[in-house]
Design an enzyme around this catalytic site. Sequence first.
Site, mmCIF file in Angstrom:
data_model
loop_
_atom_site.group_PDB
_atom_site.id
_atom_site.type_symbol
_atom_site.label_atom_id
_atom_site.label_comp_id
_atom_site.label_asym_id
_atom_site.label_seq_id
_atom_site.Cartn_x
_atom_site.Cartn_y
_atom_site.Cartn_z
ATOM 1 N N TYR A 55 10.738 -1.348 -9.854
ATOM 2 C CA TYR A 55 9.345 -0.894 -9.794
ATOM 3 C C TYR A 55 9.209 0.281 -8.831
ATOM 4 O O TYR A 55 8.641 1.325 -9.174
ATOM 5 C CB TYR A 55 8.451 -2.059 -9.366
ATOM 6 C CG TYR A 55 7.004 -1.677 -9.173
ATOM 7 C CD1 TYR A 55 6.193 -1.439 -10.271
ATOM 8 C CD2 TYR A 55 6.456 -1.567 -7.898
ATOM 9 C CE1 TYR A 55 4.858 -1.091 -10.101
ATOM 10 C CE2 TYR A 55 5.128 -1.219 -7.721
ATOM 11 C CZ TYR A 55 4.333 -0.984 -8.824
ATOM 12 O OH TYR A 55 3.012 -0.630 -8.664
ATOM 13 N N SER A 96 2.476 4.352 -5.670
ATOM 14 C CA SER A 96 2.427 3.052 -4.990
ATOM 15 C C SER A 96 3.087 3.156 -3.631
ATOM 16 O O SER A 96 4.061 3.905 -3.461
ATOM 17 C CB SER A 96 3.153 1.973 -5.810
ATOM 18 O OG SER A 96 3.202 0.744 -5.101
#
Length: 246
Positions: free
Chosen positions: A155, A142
């Site tokens: 995250y 990501s």
Amino acid sequence: MVTIENKIVVVTGAGRGIGHATALHLAKRGAYVVLGARSEAEIAALAADIETTGGQAIWRATDVTRRADLDALVDLACTRFGRLDVIVNNAGIGPISRFDALQVNDWDAMIDVNLKGALYGIAAALPVFGRQDRGHVVNVISTAGIKIVPTMGVYAATKNALRTATEALRQESGRNLRVTEVSPGFVDTTFADSTIKVPEIRAAIRKRKEELAISPDAIARAIAFAIEQPDDIEIGSIVVRPTAQD
């Protein structure tokens, strides 16, 4: 000419979003896709869609937090097709929140799915790749790990931990194992609706998605690009994000 045709590809998190788009795209390019996700209904429907358009797909309900499930998914590929060419470790969750919200259970879940789930996929595939003396690991990471912002601390940490592991694996892999990391930016998926519990954060992510999100097909094409290279060429890292993303 190197193509994706006839490659055997395992895709985790294939029920929706990037995994769904990747499986569809690779199947259209002639790959045999092996679908893993927690929802049997979603991956069964995807396999049926692929087969109605002339592709080939098999599936198995897979919870990436269970190492045995990843072993079984890889075993399914090898049993049905005789080998495994690529594993795409895509499954991920993002119940993001501020640290002071103390959503510790969500932190644990992100570590289990985003990091350990990918490691379990690697552990399942490496013995097969070793016997074959060839293979390809693709880890979906990501851009949240590239630009760190509030609410995404844990995250992003899981994604950067996977980034570190991916690079170490690449250095250990030798001549016949390819390793690729793909970092999507804002992608039009159900990420906000399915995992984010804090209403204000969920609303902000939805708004941002409406403003600039790109199709998951863009990530699928990037993954296909890495896979279709000749065996002696490794695409180490790809970042795919909207041009308007900061």
